[in-house]
Design a protein around this motif. Structure first.
Motif, PDB file in Angstrom:
ATOM      1  N   SER A 149      29.816  -5.838 -50.135  1.00 18.47           N
ATOM      2  CA  SER A 149      30.483  -5.077 -51.196  1.00 18.47           C
ATOM      3  C   SER A 149      29.693  -3.825 -51.567  1.00 18.47           C
ATOM      4  O   SER A 149      30.270  -2.754 -51.817  1.00 18.47           O
ATOM      5  CB  SER A 149      30.688  -5.953 -52.431  1.00 18.47           C
ATOM      6  OG  SER A 149      31.594  -7.000 -52.152  1.00 18.47           O
ATOM      7  N   THR A 150      28.376  -3.941 -51.607  1.00 18.76           N
ATOM      8  CA  THR A 150      27.538  -2.783 -51.916  1.00 18.76           C
ATOM      9  C   THR A 150      27.640  -1.739 -50.816  1.00 18.76           C
ATOM     10  O   THR A 150      27.769  -0.536 -51.088  1.00 18.76           O
ATOM     11  CB  THR A 150      26.067  -3.211 -52.098  1.00 18.76           C
ATOM     12  OG1 THR A 150      25.979  -4.165 -53.158  1.00 18.76           O
ATOM     13  CG2 THR A 150      25.186  -2.019 -52.425  1.00 18.76           C
ATOM     14  N   MET A 151      27.607  -2.178 -49.567  1.00 21.68           N
ATOM     15  CA  MET A 151      27.738  -1.250 -48.441  1.00 21.68           C
ATOM     16  C   MET A 151      29.069  -0.512 -48.500  1.00 21.68           C
ATOM     17  O   MET A 151      29.127   0.710 -48.312  1.00 21.68           O
ATOM     18  CB  MET A 151      27.585  -2.003 -47.125  1.00 21.68           C
ATOM     19  CG  MET A 151      26.178  -2.553 -46.904  1.00 21.68           C
ATOM     20  SD  MET A 151      26.098  -3.837 -45.628  1.00 21.68           S
ATOM     21  CE  MET A 151      26.454  -2.878 -44.154  1.00 21.68           C
ATOM     22  N   ARG A 152      30.137  -1.246 -48.780  1.00 22.32           N
ATOM     23  CA  ARG A 152      31.460  -0.616 -48.867  1.00 22.32           C
ATOM     24  C   ARG A 152      31.500   0.410 -49.994  1.00 22.32           C
ATOM     25  O   ARG A 152      31.994   1.533 -49.817  1.00 22.32           O
ATOM     26  CB  ARG A 152      32.535  -1.683 -49.095  1.00 22.32           C
ATOM     27  CG  ARG A 152      33.940  -1.099 -49.305  1.00 22.32           C
ATOM     28  CD  ARG A 152      34.921  -2.149 -49.788  1.00 22.32           C
ATOM     29  NE  ARG A 152      34.482  -2.824 -51.002  1.00 22.32           N
ATOM     30  CZ  ARG A 152      34.500  -2.280 -52.224  1.00 22.32           C
ATOM     31  NH1 ARG A 152      34.952  -1.036 -52.391  1.00 22.32           N
ATOM     32  NH2 ARG A 152      34.085  -2.965 -53.265  1.00 22.32           N
ATOM     33  N   ARG A 153      30.977   0.035 -51.155  1.00 19.88           N
ATOM     34  CA  ARG A 153      31.023   0.927 -52.312  1.00 19.88           C
ATOM     35  C   ARG A 153      30.224   2.206 -52.068  1.00 19.88           C
ATOM     36  O   ARG A 153      30.697   3.310 -52.363  1.00 19.88           O
ATOM     37  CB  ARG A 153      30.477   0.197 -53.549  1.00 19.88           C
ATOM     38  CG  ARG A 153      30.441   1.046 -54.813  1.00 19.88           C
ATOM     39  CD  ARG A 153      29.971   0.225 -55.999  1.00 19.88           C
ATOM     40  NE  ARG A 153      28.692  -0.437 -55.737  1.00 19.88           N
ATOM     41  CZ  ARG A 153      27.511   0.168 -55.831  1.00 19.88           C
ATOM     42  NH1 ARG A 153      27.446   1.446 -56.166  1.00 19.88           N
ATOM     43  NH2 ARG A 153      26.405  -0.499 -55.600  1.00 19.88           N
TER      44      ARG A 153
END
Length: 258
Positions: A46-50
């Motif tokens: 999720s952090t990578m996507r954001r």
């Protein structure tokens, strides 16, 4: 130096789950290149996507910050990983980030090792060759050869260049240097420069004059096309803005490397 130009990069996405470390949104308004943690020393899907989405929205280049598999030690502990395994892990990290970068309408544009791996491949040819092998394999899904960001004079950059990969030299305004041009290990006193004024002065000196004061006061040459602003430093975004302003006042253009 005249017509000086430099890229500003920062380590971003260095959180995990509910835990956050870097002020990604604020830093992405300053830097031109984002070294995104790929899940091995920090970062989660999720952090990578954001971070990829934010970077794409702001026109910031996305780079894969690859590391040893060391979440507990934040990738800063020395590890002995067999070369074939390390190469596979490098490919895996780049590939994972590329999916999120593509979904955001961007792509992985370069690779930078993190922490203990960054320091290891300065002198360790075997580990450097493994990193390069992993990057070469990932190029198949990243629109061709990926530039490698690293320390000038390192085995990593020499081996990458021999393999046909573009190389980009990097410097650190907030890290102490030895007389040989290497970084003072973090376990040693005063390895990190904390005074904002000193960091800004060093940043301008690196970008405009290609030089920095090493421990002991000796002035040494530092070749750098990119300058790292550490995202985990308290007040990193404000410091990055001050650095960018000081660079502009000194006649240094801030733009991403080609």
């Amino acid at each position: 130096m005249t017509d000086a130009v430099i890229d500003l990069n920062a380590d971003l996405g260095e959180g995990f789950g509910r835990w956050t470390l870097t002020d990604d949104e604020a830093l992405l308004s300053v830097v031109t290149s984002a070294n995104v943690a790929c899940g091995f020393h920090a970062g989660d899907p999720s952090t990578m996507r954001r971070v990829c989405s934010l970077a794409a929205e702001r026109g910031v280049r996305i780079g894969a910050q690859v590391s040893y598999r060391d979440l507990a030690g934040f990738g800063r502990r020395a590890m002995d990983v067999p070369p074939e395994e390390l190469a596979d892990e490098i490919t895996y990290q780049i590939g994972a980030l590329q999916v999120f970068a593509r979904a955001a309408g961007s792509r992985v544009s370069y690779v930078k090792p993190h922490g203990a791996l960054y320091n290891r491949v300065v002198a360790d040819s075997e580990q450097a060759e493994a990193v390069v092998a992993g990057i070469l394999r990932a190029g198949a899904v990243c629109d061709g050869p990926l530039p490698v960001l690293g320390l000038p004079g390192s085995r990593l950059l020499a081996i990458a260049e021999d393999a046909g990969l573009p190389v980009v030299t990097e410097a650190f305004a907030d890290r102490a240097y030895t007389w040989a041009g290497t970084l003072v290990p973090r376990r040693e006193p005063d390895a990190v420069v904390h005074d904002p004024g000193t960091v800004i002065t060093r940043a301008v000196g690196i970008a405009r004059d290609g030089a920095v004061d090493a421990v002991g006061g000796e002035r040494i040459a530092v070749e750098a096309r990119s300058l790292c602003v550490h995202g985990d430093t308290p007040g990193a975004a404000q410091l990055a803005w001050r650095i960018r302003g000081a660079l502009a006042s000194a006649g240094v253009r801030v733009e991403a490397f080609a």
